[in-house]
Design an enzyme around this catalytic site. Structure first.
Site, PDB file in Angstrom:
ATOM      1  N   ASP A 133      14.430  12.701 -19.428  1.00  0.00           N
ATOM      2  CA  ASP A 133      14.439  12.638 -17.866  1.00  0.00           C
ATOM      3  C   ASP A 133      14.866  11.349 -17.303  1.00  0.00           C
ATOM      4  O   ASP A 133      13.855  10.392 -17.022  1.00  0.00           O
ATOM      5  CB  ASP A 133      12.874  12.956 -17.460  1.00  0.00           C
ATOM      6  CG  ASP A 133      12.518  14.335 -17.729  1.00  0.00           C
ATOM      7  OD1 ASP A 133      13.068  15.240 -17.503  1.00  0.00           O
ATOM      8  OD2 ASP A 133      11.628  14.402 -18.733  1.00  0.00           O
ATOM      9  N   HIS A 179       6.206  19.195 -28.072  1.00  0.00           N
ATOM     10  CA  HIS A 179       7.380  19.309 -28.853  1.00  0.00           C
ATOM     11  C   HIS A 179       7.843  18.092 -29.430  1.00  0.00           C
ATOM     12  O   HIS A 179       7.124  16.967 -29.457  1.00  0.00           O
ATOM     13  CB  HIS A 179       8.553  19.946 -28.432  1.00  0.00           C
ATOM     14  CG  HIS A 179       9.114  19.108 -26.914  1.00  0.00           C
ATOM     15  ND1 HIS A 179       9.592  17.923 -26.954  1.00  0.00           N
ATOM     16  CD2 HIS A 179       9.083  19.439 -25.866  1.00  0.00           C
ATOM     17  CE1 HIS A 179       9.816  17.586 -25.952  1.00  0.00           C
ATOM     18  NE2 HIS A 179       9.545  18.198 -24.997  1.00  0.00           N
ATOM     19  N   GLN A 234      14.060   9.528 -22.547  1.00  0.00           N
ATOM     20  CA  GLN A 234      15.403   9.213 -21.894  1.00  0.00           C
ATOM     21  C   GLN A 234      15.823  10.599 -21.299  1.00  0.00           C
ATOM     22  O   GLN A 234      16.646  10.824 -20.383  1.00  0.00           O
ATOM     23  CB  GLN A 234      16.408   8.932 -22.838  1.00  0.00           C
ATOM     24  CG  GLN A 234      17.731   8.442 -22.022  1.00  0.00           C
ATOM     25  CD  GLN A 234      18.915   8.387 -23.148  1.00  0.00           C
ATOM     26  OE1 GLN A 234      18.904   7.617 -24.092  1.00  0.00           O
ATOM     27  NE2 GLN A 234      20.172   9.041 -22.863  1.00  0.00           N
ATOM     28  N   MET A 288       2.823  16.358 -19.877  1.00  0.00           N
ATOM     29  CA  MET A 288       2.144  17.632 -19.292  1.00  0.00           C
ATOM     30  C   MET A 288       1.806  18.786 -20.336  1.00  0.00           C
ATOM     31  O   MET A 288       1.664  19.869 -19.994  1.00  0.00           O
ATOM     32  CB  MET A 288       3.134  18.202 -18.384  1.00  0.00           C
ATOM     33  CG  MET A 288       3.540  17.195 -17.161  1.00  0.00           C
ATOM     34  SD  MET A 288       3.981  17.822 -15.431  1.00  0.00           S
ATOM     35  CE  MET A 288       5.515  18.712 -16.096  1.00  0.00           C
ATOM     36  N   VAL A 300      15.286  13.432 -28.014  1.00  0.00           N
ATOM     37  CA  VAL A 300      15.199  14.232 -29.275  1.00  0.00           C
ATOM     38  C   VAL A 300      15.701  15.532 -29.204  1.00  0.00           C
ATOM     39  O   VAL A 300      15.616  16.377 -28.099  1.00  0.00           O
ATOM     40  CB  VAL A 300      13.865  14.558 -29.874  1.00  0.00           C
ATOM     41  CG1 VAL A 300      13.671  15.085 -31.267  1.00  0.00           C
ATOM     42  CG2 VAL A 300      13.105  13.035 -29.952  1.00  0.00           C
ATOM     43  N   HIS A 315       7.817  14.695 -27.627  1.00  0.00           N
ATOM     44  CA  HIS A 315       6.654  14.071 -27.407  1.00  0.00           C
ATOM     45  C   HIS A 315       5.976  13.503 -28.441  1.00  0.00           C
ATOM     46  O   HIS A 315       5.553  12.309 -28.340  1.00  0.00           O
ATOM     47  CB  HIS A 315       5.456  15.170 -26.958  1.00  0.00           C
ATOM     48  CG  HIS A 315       5.779  15.908 -25.675  1.00  0.00           C
ATOM     49  ND1 HIS A 315       6.068  17.086 -25.685  1.00  0.00           N
ATOM     50  CD2 HIS A 315       5.955  15.533 -24.330  1.00  0.00           C
ATOM     51  CE1 HIS A 315       6.319  17.700 -24.409  1.00  0.00           C
ATOM     52  NE2 HIS A 315       6.156  16.633 -23.800  1.00  0.00           N
TER      53      HIS A 315
END
Ligand code: PAF
Length: 265
Positions: free
Chosen positions: A134, A19, A132, A15, A160, A22
């Site tokens: 989510d 950071h 992970q 979305m 991360v 991603h």
């Protein structure tokens, strides 16, 4: 896009507001595939009434530059009309969506599963990468792929973290300096329960007490705790017998920000 003979496509659904978390997903996709597609779509159907859809951080120019810096081939940033031209089919993944996040955000996972399924088909990807962080979302999507025989390999990548242990999240931008200072408590308490499980005599009663005590410590520190639980990784139900693969999960609000985190056992 079309499947090309012999070439693999990795998809990283996002979305935006990239950071390091991603970027790690994109790097993993880059290493393992011939082509890397990142989707950037702030999906309205996964936000509930009064949630942060309007204020969700958006910065397309910065995201384009970051995606380019890690070798992404295509950044697919559709608008709402392209993804939802009319009221259409939705996907409901039963059972695993009915607890934890699903209980607090009733339509959230249906919105996630529907958009992810659409993205899989639009991009024609071979592999899809999720963080992970989510964890329940990962369980839901894995289940959807399995139930609907979707020919996509699911890849979950480690969370991360900031140097002090806070899981990276686009929503960390909402934290005030005071709340930011307290936010690493989530991870610290997950670690301390996992340590107790590994070192102690982990009976169901004892685990119950550790979870309850961690939740109380968060409340005392000013958090409002939605859940602090131990769940089975297959179907996300609460467990007290840790002989099967399981994880500790937590969700708590601090100020105006809702944080989630987890730790595999
Ligand atoms: O994890 C997210 O950012 C979103 O839930 C996802 C998977 C991109 C679907 O909108």
């Amino acid at each position: 896009m079309e499947h090309s003979a012999g070439l693999t496509t990795g998809l990283v659904p996002t979305m935006g507001a990239f950071h390091e978390g991603h970027l790690q997903l994109m790097r993993a996709a880059r290493i393992e595939n011939d082509r890397v597609v990142v989707s950037l779509f702030v999906n309205p159907t996964q936000f509930g009434v009064g949630e942060d859809f309007e204020r969700y951080p958006r910065n397309l120019d910065r995201d384009i530059a970051l995606a380019e810096s890690v070798g992404v081939d295509v950044l697919f940033a559709p608008d709402t009309q392209q993804i939802y031209p009319r009221p259409g089919c939705t996907i409901h993944v039963p059972v695993v969506t009915e607890r934890w996040e699903g209980q607090i955000r009733p339509h959230h996972f249906s919105g996630v599963a529907t958009v992810v399924c659409k993205l899989f088909h639009i991009v024609c990807c071979d592999v899809a990468y999720f963080g992970q962080k989510d964890l329940q979302q990962c369980i839901v999507i894995r289940r959807m792929i399995d139930d609907l025989n979707i020919p996509v390999r699911f890849s979950m990548q480690p969370t991360v973290r900031e140097p002090d242990g806070l899981a990276m999240s686009s929503r960390n931008a909402y934290l005030t300096p005071e709340d930011r200072a307290r936010a690493p408590m989530l991870q610290q308490l997950l670690q301390s329960v996992r340590k107790a499980i590994k070192e102690g005599n982990c009976t169901p009663d004892q685990l119950d007490k550790w979870l309850h005590s961690a939740s109380t410590k968060l409340e005392i520190a000013g958090f409002s705790v939605d859940y602090f639980e131990c769940i089975d990784l297959e179907d996300a139900h609460a467990v007290r017998d840790i002989s099967r693969p399981c994880a500790l999960i937590v969700a708590a609000r601090i100020g105006r920000t809702r944080l989630i985190d987890n730790l595999l056992i």
